[in-house]
Design a protein around this motif. Sequence first.
Motif, mmCIF file in Angstrom:
data_model
loop_
_atom_site.group_PDB
_atom_site.id
_atom_site.type_symbol
_atom_site.label_atom_id
_atom_site.label_comp_id
_atom_site.label_asym_id
_atom_site.label_seq_id
_atom_site.Cartn_x
_atom_site.Cartn_y
_atom_site.Cartn_z
ATOM 1 N N SER A 41 0.802 -1.259 0.032
ATOM 2 C CA SER A 41 -0.070 -0.030 0.117
ATOM 3 C C SER A 41 0.840 1.180 -0.065
ATOM 4 O O SER A 41 0.337 2.325 0.256
ATOM 5 C CB SER A 41 -1.022 -0.100 1.103
ATOM 6 N N GLN A 46 0.643 2.640 -4.727
ATOM 7 C CA GLN A 46 -0.195 4.007 -5.275
ATOM 8 C C GLN A 46 0.157 4.592 -6.601
ATOM 9 O O GLN A 46 -0.728 5.058 -7.266
ATOM 10 C CB GLN A 46 0.107 5.016 -4.189
ATOM 11 N N ARG A 50 -2.777 4.371 -9.388
ATOM 12 C CA ARG A 50 -3.033 5.854 -10.203
ATOM 13 C C ARG A 50 -3.119 5.579 -11.539
ATOM 14 O O ARG A 50 -3.872 6.011 -12.447
ATOM 15 C CB ARG A 50 -2.161 7.056 -9.871
ATOM 16 N N ARG A 53 -6.259 3.496 -13.012
ATOM 17 C CA ARG A 53 -7.194 4.192 -12.688
ATOM 18 C C ARG A 53 -7.286 5.387 -14.110
ATOM 19 O O ARG A 53 -8.234 5.756 -14.684
ATOM 20 C CB ARG A 53 -7.577 5.120 -11.532
ATOM 21 N N ASP A 58 -9.415 -0.324 -12.585
ATOM 22 C CA ASP A 58 -9.542 -0.214 -11.248
ATOM 23 C C ASP A 58 -8.910 -1.448 -10.564
ATOM 24 O O ASP A 58 -8.734 -2.315 -11.146
ATOM 25 C CB ASP A 58 -10.745 0.307 -10.545
ATOM 26 N N SER A 73 -7.569 2.047 4.860
ATOM 27 C CA SER A 73 -7.619 2.275 3.388
ATOM 28 C C SER A 73 -6.696 3.302 2.760
ATOM 29 O O SER A 73 -6.452 4.401 3.502
ATOM 30 C CB SER A 73 -9.311 2.719 3.113
ATOM 31 N N MET A 75 -6.271 5.520 -0.794
ATOM 32 C CA MET A 75 -6.886 6.044 -1.970
ATOM 33 C C MET A 75 -8.369 5.306 -2.348
ATOM 34 O O MET A 75 -8.676 5.054 -3.309
ATOM 35 C CB MET A 75 -6.109 5.694 -3.305
ATOM 36 N N GLY A 76 -9.213 5.019 -1.192
ATOM 37 C CA GLY A 76 -10.436 4.335 -1.353
ATOM 38 C C GLY A 76 -10.733 3.125 -1.320
ATOM 39 O O GLY A 76 -11.727 2.638 -1.502
ATOM 40 N N LEU A 77 -9.499 2.345 -1.367
ATOM 41 C CA LEU A 77 -9.410 1.002 -1.482
ATOM 42 C C LEU A 77 -9.148 0.477 0.014
ATOM 43 O O LEU A 77 -8.308 0.865 0.690
ATOM 44 C CB LEU A 77 -8.214 0.440 -2.388
ATOM 45 N N ASP A 78 -9.886 -0.780 0.215
ATOM 46 C CA ASP A 78 -9.587 -1.326 1.571
ATOM 47 C C ASP A 78 -8.130 -2.190 1.542
ATOM 48 O O ASP A 78 -7.817 -2.491 0.396
ATOM 49 C CB ASP A 78 -10.657 -2.285 1.713
#
Length: 389
Positions: A41, A46, A50, A53, A58, A73, A75-78
């Motif tokens: 992570s 990251q 990016r 996306r 995704d 989390s 960038m919005g991900l678990d």
Amino acid sequence: MTDGIETILGASLAEIRACHVATRSAVQAAATGGRLLLVGSGNMAQAILRGVRAAGADVAALIEYDARFWGRSVMGLDILPPAEAARRFGTDALCVAAVWSPDHCYAETKHWLGCFGFADVVPAQAAFWSYADEIGPYYQFGPPELYLDCWEEIAAVHARLADAESRAQFAGMLRWRLMMNEAALPQPHPGRIYFDGALVRVGPETCVADIGAYTGDTLQTLLRWTGDAIGRVVAYEPDPQNFERLERYVGALPAGLRERIECRQAAVSSTAGTISFEPSGKPGTIMTGAGSVSVPCIRLDDEFSDRQVDYLKFDVEGFEWEALAGGLATIERCQPALGLSIYHKPDDLFRLPLRAMELCPRHRFHMRAHDDDGIDFILYAVPPRMAPA
């Protein structure tokens, strides 16, 4: 060109391209189908996220080793433990090992994920192949075309290497970068980095410039292999946190030894002046030209204009070209040995050795791995006077 690839890599151009096509297809299908998982992570994960996306797809989730990160989390991900990721997305999900760290070994990560049922695991370069335009080059990760389009240069480096082990390690690094073959990676020897007595002789008459001294790790290796039989060391480290630890280490050495070691809080580049950056206190501090700290920036040609230097060690996070450029007169006059980090940028693997071969045509050239996954891959350029007896 095909014959050259087969000779060095043991694979044809068609086989290499088929590997790239199949890998790109698999990664992109997983990203559009909700089946792409990233292991890690941090910065690498990251950057890949990016890029995925930006291409309109995704990542489903992130997997972490360390239980302290589970439930968070990014960038919005678990961030999930591997067993939970397997339950949510199935063990047929595609896992990309998106970790870039001296403490990481891809083969171990692949085995670890296999213990939870994941069978489809690929290293980080698979993501860079699949989204080269969106992610861009990063350390050793670049599109395969970068190597295939420069095969004549690569073959020229291979031909100049002085020993069979160097040629095998160079070929192994290429197979790793071009075919994701972790079995081809050479066995690293971290305790010999920069000062392997089988490659280069350092003795009581030798002056060493340790460029990118960090906290003294290279210095520790030097002393391990030479004892106190060194002439003089000038250690350059710009990051104030690292420099403080470097000085602390040197200050704890016996008086007669520490008097021969000079610590300089400075960057080494092609021009003299000052440079600003944001310190990290970590190995990967980058001289960005902007930040809260400013330090002197020196040229080797100014530092050694009237004195001999016998060994130049370069590990400056991708600024090896600039540091070399500021020392061309010194290299020509002193003919020092070079210990040159060649893994910070994708084409450093072959272009930095070519440059060293131009600057030092009478030296012998070796390559050795000192960490896993292509980290700390070093070129050694050794003049005849410093070759082992």
